[in-house]
Scaffold this active site. Structure first.
Site, mmCIF file in Angstrom:
data_model
loop_
_atom_site.group_PDB
_atom_site.id
_atom_site.type_symbol
_atom_site.label_atom_id
_atom_site.label_comp_id
_atom_site.label_asym_id
_atom_site.label_seq_id
_atom_site.Cartn_x
_atom_site.Cartn_y
_atom_site.Cartn_z
ATOM 1 N N HIS A 238 -31.258 56.100 66.469
ATOM 2 C CA HIS A 238 -30.776 55.797 65.127
ATOM 3 C C HIS A 238 -30.432 54.320 64.940
ATOM 4 O O HIS A 238 -30.269 53.864 63.815
ATOM 5 C CB HIS A 238 -29.582 56.692 64.753
ATOM 6 N N ASP A 271 -32.082 61.260 70.571
ATOM 7 C CA ASP A 271 -31.453 60.037 70.064
ATOM 8 C C ASP A 271 -31.531 58.906 71.082
ATOM 9 O O ASP A 271 -30.570 58.182 71.326
ATOM 10 C CB ASP A 271 -29.990 60.293 69.661
ATOM 11 N N SER A 353 -23.114 52.162 69.134
ATOM 12 C CA SER A 353 -24.231 53.059 69.412
ATOM 13 C C SER A 353 -25.290 52.379 70.267
ATOM 14 O O SER A 353 -25.702 51.250 69.996
ATOM 15 C CB SER A 353 -24.872 53.521 68.105
#
Length: 509
Positions: A238, A271, A353
């Site tokens: 992402h 992910d 992230s």
């Protein structure tokens, strides 16, 4: 008035300073004093003059002996305009300032007594003599006091200069300069500072921009880390999804050097994404990979990333839980990712992230991916950390990264059955039918071969409890295609078990 001690004459008749009144005392016989070298007018007597300070108080108070000679005067020459003052001992008064100079002169030799005061260094009068009361010559008294003040200032300045030269303030200091204690700045191996210093050069900040029309572009900031010396960078899917189709990616190292990068492969369900620096520099240092299966609850953790764009931020915490089923999205409406995550209370925020979650030795045990935020579900939002962060276990991420580098496409293990993703608490129920009205159990697939049917409720997968469809997928994706696992399920109120050999699916379609 000059503040130098050498070669300064004291005025003959300086202004008379005000003096505190002298307490009454018993009159003593007046002794003979030497007359001034140059005769002059004698000032008018003032009421109750203060007696001249003495070099040292004399304890004996016996009457003077007629046979005793008068005390000898100092042989130092007197200045032309300065009167010579007799030294007398007056009980109850402080010693004369001349005594300080004499003591200094007889000691270290600094500073020398000024020649302007002739009586310094004279021997003390015999104890048998009675104290002598000086004549009321105010001018002489004031001159002596001023000379003593100047000499005292010279002594103070000399002592101060001597102390400054020695670097000594007269007392022991309790402060230590940094140059005297270099060991205090050494970081022992295993400390957070040592681990961070070792890992930071291999952690990068990623800027992703989409290829928007008319020069407009959208994107965000994330984190990644060096995977190998060939210039591969591991991060979250992402983080780079917005730039995957026609966008641009730049990678910035802590030293400020930036490099362009391109996407090697993405795994939406895991992910995980892998980038490659287009002009990778030499000397890249990959972060060591740990073993996420060996992690225990309570182990120390260190997270590195760029929360809210603040690059090279280090936070610490512990492993709060293991095998936490998490479903997270990238916020763009794409498919969710599922993980059996490591939960940590290290502060993780948007921008963290894709960054590494390290153990106390500095090895990567997870990839920071999602947070729990107040007022929202699991996933990456712009809310701040509340101490619930989730990382993809590195054992799983490593397998995915190797597959992406090798083929550019992810490979997922599957059981060949469609489960209900909305129910929670009673296990994962195999749906009555699959997508588009197809069978929920793939013919000749792993589940069909194990005897599973529509309506069965899977309650355990390889001895891990299952409470929902997302939890089941999270557990399946911790394995590889071809692994054999035990499944516990319920059918018509009865519990049964079956062994399933996992199949595979390539790509995210």
């Amino acid at each position: 008035m000059s503040t130098e001690n050498e070669g300064t004459e004291v005025p003959a008749t300086p202004p008379t300073p005000s003096a505190p009144p002298t307490p009454p005392s018993t009159p003593a016989p007046e002794s003979t004093t030497s007359a001034p070298t140059h005769p002059g007018p004698t000032p008018e007597p003032t009421p109750a003059p203060a007696p001249e300070p003495t070099p040292a108080p004399t304890t004996a108070q016996t009457p003077p002996s007629p046979a005793s000679p008068p005390p000898a005067q100092s042989q130092a020459p007197a200045p032309a305009d300065a009167p010579t003052v007799s030294h007398a001992s007056v009980p109850g008064h402080a010693p004369a300032p001349e005594q300080v100079g004499a003591a200094a002169a007889s000691g270290a030799g600094w500073p020398p007594p000024p020649p302007a005061v002739p009586a310094w260094g004279a021997p003390a009068p015999p104890a048998a003599h009675a104290p002598a009361v000086p004549r009321r010559r105010t001018g002489g008294l004031v001159a002596a006091v001023l000379a003593a003040a100047l000499v005292a200032g010279g002594i103070g300045g000399g002592i101060g200069y001597w102390a400054a030269e020695r670097g000594d303030d007269g007392g022991s200091s309790t402060t230590v300069s940094s140059s005297e204690a270099p060991a205090a700045f050494k970081r022992d191996p295993g400390t957070v500072a040592a681990v961070a210093a070792q890992a930071l050069p291999s952690v990068v900040t990623i800027q992703a921009k989409s290829g928007g029309s008319q020069g407009e572009s959208e994107g965000g900031t994330g984190t990644g880390f060096v995977y190998d010396q060939e210039g591969h960078i591991v991060t979250n899917n992402h983080v780079v999804a917005s730039a995957a189709d026609g966008g641009t990616l730049s990678v910035t190292f802590p030293d400020g050097k930036s490099y362009d990068a391109e996407v090697v492969g993405r795994a939406e369900g895991y992910d995980v994404a892998v980038l490659k620096l287009t002009n990778a520099p030499k000397g890249l240092k990959p972060l060591p990979l740990g073993n996420s299966d060996k992690v225990a609850v309570g182990d120390s953790t260190i997270a590195i990333g760029a929360p809210f764009g603040l690059s090279n931020t280090v936070t610490t915490g512990i492993i709060s839980a293991k095998n936490r089923p998490v479903a997270s999205g990238d916020g763009s409406g794409g498919s969710n990712s599922y993980m059996s995550a490591l939960q940590t209370d290290a502060s993780i925020n948007p921008g963290n992230s894709g960054g590494p979650l390290l153990d106390a030795s500095g090895a990567v045990i997870g990839i920071n991916s999602a947070i729990q935020s107040t007022g929202s579900g699991f996933g990456q939002t712009q809310a701040g950390s509340i101490g619930l962060g989730f990382a993809i276990p590195v054992n799983q991420a490593k397998n995915v990264a190797q597959q992406l580098i090798k083929t550019g496409k992810p490979v997922y293990p599957v059981i060949g059955a469609t489960v209900n993703m909305n129910e929670k608490g009673e296990g994962a129920t195999i749906a009555s039918q699959g997508s588009g009205g197809t069978s929920s159990v793939t013919a000749n697939g792993p589940a069909a071969k194990a005897g599973l049917k529509a309506g069965d409720v899977i309650t355990a997968f390889d001895d891990h409890p299952i409470d929902s469809g997302p939890t089941l997928i999270s557990e399946i994706w911790t394995h590889k295609p071809g692994d054999s696992v035990k499944i516990t399920y319920e059918r018509d109120g009865r519990t049964a078990t079956a062994t399933v050999t996992l199949g595979e699916r390539t790509g995210d379609n």
